[in-house]
Write an enzyme that holds these catalytic residues in place. Structure first.
Site, PDB file in Angstrom:
ATOM      1  N   TYR A   1       0.974  -1.129  -0.113  1.00 12.25           N
ATOM      2  CA  TYR A   1       0.002  -0.038  -0.109  1.00 12.25           C
ATOM      3  C   TYR A   1       0.916   1.168   0.102  1.00 12.25           C
ATOM      4  O   TYR A   1       1.875   1.441   0.798  1.00 12.25           O
ATOM      5  CB  TYR A   1      -0.796   0.240   1.297  1.00 12.25           C
ATOM      6  N   TYR A   2       0.839   2.202  -0.863  1.00 15.49           N
ATOM      7  CA  TYR A   2       1.435   3.372  -1.120  1.00 15.49           C
ATOM      8  C   TYR A   2       0.805   4.495  -0.613  1.00 15.49           C
ATOM      9  O   TYR A   2      -0.758   4.395  -0.900  1.00 15.49           O
ATOM     10  CB  TYR A   2       1.930   3.705  -2.496  1.00 15.49           C
TER      11      TYR A   2
END
Length: 188
Positions: free
Chosen positions: A36-37
């Site tokens: 997850y960025y």
């Protein structure tokens, strides 16, 4: 320590696996990774060339800060990575915590990563074969190096890539490639 890395699109995964075996590289178990960025609430990571990511690596979890890329042939950047409690629940709780603090989840990158270790000239190369959802299959070659060893590390990676028949290096991250692809689709 700085991360020195080169990434290549590959079209024949089995051929690369055979070449790694011939070199004597040792294979690790394939692992599913979910990244997850996050976007910073007041700083544009696209402009500063930074990244904040949380990764679920099987059941292990890590949070990673990646500093700006340096202007070299390879992708060179400072990376700080810390483990946190394992399991999906802890992963989702940290994601929620970051969002409550104003960070916005930008994109998820999912891949199946097969790691290899190769020791040559007293250096341990991390080589991975990544099968990235929506993008295809890639190989990455990485070394960790001190500031005064960057040129030697980069030269060693270039030499290894050449011996494996890897060319046309890609400097973009998987996140960058996915976002570029989305921008192309939305402009059509």
């Amino acid at each position: 320590m700085l991360e020195v890395e080169q990434k290549f699109r590959i079209h024949d995964k089995d051929q690369l696996i055979d070449q790694l075996a011939q070199l004597g590289a040792t294979s690790g178990e394939p692992i599913e990774q979910h990244d997850y960025y996050f976007a910073h609430p007041v700083r544009n990571f696209a402009e500063t060339d930074e990244a904040l990511r949380i990764r679920r690596n099987g059941t292990d979890n890590r949070i990673t800060y990646k500093g700006p890329k340096r202007a070299t042939v390879s992708k060179v950047r400072k990376e700080i990575e810390l483990g946190f409690e394992s399991g999906e629940s802890a992963f989702e709780q940290l994601a929620e915590t970051l969002e409550l603090l104003g960070f916005e989840q930008v994109r998820t990158v999912k891949k199946r990563r097969t790691p290899y270790a190769y020791v040559h000239n007293q250096q341990t190369f991390e080589i991975t074969i990544d099968e990235v959802q929506e993008l295809g299959t890639f190989a990455e070659i990485e070394l960790l190096a001190e500031e005064d060893q960057l040129a030697a590390a980069e030269a060693a990676i270039i030499e290894l890539a050449k011996s494996l028949g890897l060319s046309n290096q890609i400097r973009l991250s998987y996140l960058g490639m996915l976002m570029d692809r989305e921008a192309e689709v939305s402009s059509e």
